[in-house]
Scaffold this active site. Structure first.
Site, short mmCIF file in Angstrom:
data_model
loop_
_atom_site.label_atom_id
_atom_site.label_comp_id
_atom_site.label_asym_id
_atom_site.label_seq_id
_atom_site.Cartn_x
_atom_site.Cartn_y
_atom_site.Cartn_z
N TYR A 46 0.84 -1.20 0.00
CA TYR A 46 0.00 0.00 0.00
C TYR A 46 0.87 1.25 0.00
CZ TYR A 46 -5.01 -0.30 -0.01
OH TYR A 46 -6.30 -0.41 -0.43
N GLU A 48 -0.63 4.71 -0.42
CA GLU A 48 -1.51 5.89 -0.56
C GLU A 48 -0.72 7.17 -0.34
OE1 GLU A 48 -4.77 5.43 2.11
OE2 GLU A 48 -6.04 4.52 0.57
N ASP A 204 -6.41 14.43 -25.01
CA ASP A 204 -6.42 13.02 -24.61
C ASP A 204 -5.72 12.25 -25.75
OD1 ASP A 204 -6.97 10.37 -24.14
OD2 ASP A 204 -9.10 10.67 -23.72
N THR A 230 -3.62 6.95 -22.09
CA THR A 230 -3.47 5.58 -21.63
C THR A 230 -2.05 5.15 -22.01
OG1 THR A 230 -4.37 4.82 -23.74
CG2 THR A 230 -5.89 4.88 -21.88
N LYS A 233 -2.01 1.49 -25.34
CA LYS A 233 -2.38 1.43 -26.76
C LYS A 233 -1.09 1.51 -27.60
CE LYS A 233 -6.92 2.87 -25.42
NZ LYS A 233 -7.96 3.91 -25.33
N ARG A 239 -1.80 -1.71 -18.84
CA ARG A 239 -3.05 -0.93 -18.71
C ARG A 239 -2.84 0.07 -17.59
NH1 ARG A 239 -5.87 -3.91 -21.97
NH2 ARG A 239 -7.48 -2.31 -22.03
C1 PLP Z 1 -8.98 4.15 -24.54
C2 PLP Z 1 -9.34 5.56 -24.31
C3 PLP Z 1 -9.72 6.02 -23.05
C4 PLP Z 1 -10.02 5.13 -21.86
O1 PLP Z 1 -9.13 4.23 -21.49
P1 PLP Z 1 -9.50 3.00 -20.50
O2 PLP Z 1 -8.17 2.58 -20.06
O3 PLP Z 1 -10.23 2.00 -21.34
O4 PLP Z 1 -10.36 3.52 -19.40
C5 PLP Z 1 -9.95 7.38 -22.91
N1 PLP Z 1 -9.83 8.22 -23.94
C6 PLP Z 1 -9.50 7.80 -25.17
C7 PLP Z 1 -9.36 8.79 -26.28
C8 PLP Z 1 -9.23 6.46 -25.40
O5 PLP Z 1 -8.92 6.06 -26.63
#
Ligand code: PLP
Length: 411
Positions: A46, A48, A204, A230, A233, A239
């Site tokens: 932990y 936090e 994002d 993220t 990807k 993740r």
């Molecule tokens: C994949 C994605 C997310 C969310 O990601 P998670 O890990 O699935 O919660 C947010 N914004 C965009 C543009 C994404 O492609």
């Protein structure tokens, strides 16, 4: 592993991954090193709080890991620690976005200030993400989306309209960066729109972060106030997610840190953060630069060949790792090749039977429903990790064409 039931299932999934041609645009294959960090003893602890300010003892090593991940994140995107801060604790992309809104977008309601509660984001049907203000997501339940779309004629962003909507609606924050938009985004024009509306600009970059890291897509850091991403990807990590924020007298970083913990989350997953650090290091190598360039070249090859076979590609092509194919084509197959006339649901099912994994996707101004839309989304990040080149993607395009076309080719 003693648990034979789970062991069997893991082995089955490993086998499935190995066999399938994976064209899911949001997936990738991580290295053994990333898996090793994820499966390490770090999961037992932990922690936090933040480095140097934890609520539990015994965090000397954890502080070092989290600080190293932060250092590598800033370095990878060429950011000075004097100008940018980064939070590496978000458990995934969706909570990262919600944390930014918690930090920066005041709640709406009758007594709220002008623009309070408004998040301007691309509508889901045009390629935005659920967390950009869609009403089924918390981002659309606690805040109100001011949606924007792509142009019907060109299927790319209409920056003039964007600016007009921002000036009239005065949202608290504009989100740029999408899940199903194949083209380069003009971040400067987004900055102009944000300035016109007095809004924060959040980019994002979840989908194309790896391409930016590898120099194959423009960087948003010159123009954004906040950048979320993220890691799993195109960036090819575990993740997880990161939130970058500009350091100035607005203290965005402090507000965001508080929103992540204790605002939204509890203890950080340090095994995941260590794996993030490993992936960030990998993404800073010349090999990764080559990889990112190849991902884009492969997407172009796939897109060009499908277009040659008379499939309609949304916006006419791609500048990134992904493309949207209109498989329905208004139900009017091209007469020479019988391309078209297949709904997205049927298209993805037919392809899966043949071992090609894709997702069905709405296309801009789709006349069909999201459960059976007009198209499919294809991405090249995962298969490029496995070493595929342009010629392989040309072969994949031909295979997709054979599976989807109705009737025999006349030439
Ligand atoms: C994949 C994605 C997310 C969310 O990601 P998670 O890990 O699935 O919660 C947010 N914004 C965009 C543009 C994404 O492609």
């Amino acid at each position: 592993m003693k648990d034979t039931q789970i062991k069997k299932l893991i082995d089955a999934e490993k086998k499935r991954q190995k066999k399938a041609i994976n064209l899911i645009a949001s997936e990738n294959y991580v290295s053994k090193d990333v898996l090793e960090a994820l499966g390490s003893e770090l999961t037992n602890k932990y922690a936090e709080g933040y480095p140097g300010a934890r609520y539990y003892g015994g965090n000397e090593v954890m502080d070092k890991i989290e600080n190293l991940a932060k250092e590598r994140a800033l370095k990878l995107f060429k950011l000075s620690p004097n100008e940018w801060a980064v939070n590496v604790q978000p458990l995934s992309g969706s909570p990262a976005n919600i944390a930014v809104y918690l930090a920066l977008v005041p709640q709406g309601g009758p007594d709220a200030s002008v623009g309070a509660g408004k998040i301007m984001g691309m509508s889901l049907a045009h390629g935005g993400h659920l967390t950009h203000g869609h009403k089924v997501s918390a981002s659309g339940k606690f805040w109100t989306q001011v949606p924007y779309d792509v142009s019907q004629k060109t299927e790319v962003l209409d920056y003039e309209e964007l600016k007009q909507v921002a000036s009239s609606e005065k949202p608290a924050l504009i989100v740029a960066g999408f899940t199903a938009y194949p083209r380069i985004i003009d971040f400067k024009k987004f900055r102009d729109a944000a300035n016109a509306g007095g809004a924060y600009l959040m980019v994002d970059m979840s989908h194309f972060a790896g391409l930016i890291a590898g120099g194959a897509y423009p960087s948003p850091f010159l123009y954004a106030d906040v950048v979320t991403t993220t890691v799993h990807k195109t960036l090819r990590g575990p993740r997880a997610a990161l939130i970058f924020s500009r350091k100035d007298n607005r203290e965005l970083d402090k507000k965001i840190d508080k929103a992540v913990f204790p605002g939204l989350q509890g203890g950080p997953h340090l095994n995941q953060i260590a794996a993030v650090a490993v992936a960030l290091q990998e993404a800073s190598t010349p090999v990764f630069r080559k990889y990112a360039a190849q991902v884009v070249k492969n997407a172009r090859a796939l897109s060009d060949e499908l277009a040659r076979l008379e499939w309609r590609i949304i916006s006419g092509g791609t500048d990134s790792h992904l493309l949207l194919v209109d498989t329905w084509m208004n139900g009017n197959p091209s007469t020479s090749l019988m391309a078209g006339g297949v709904g997205g649901k049927e298209a993805s099912e037919r392809l899966e039977k043949a071992g090609i994994i894709v997702n069905k996707n709405t296309i801009p101004f789709d006349t069909r429903s999201p459960v059976d839309p007009s198209g499919i989304r294809l991405g090249t990040a995962a298969e490029t990790t496995r070493g595929k080149k342009e010629k392989d993607f040309i072969a994949i395009a031909r295979k997709i064409d054979r599976i989807l076309r109705n009737g025999d080719r006349t030439h």
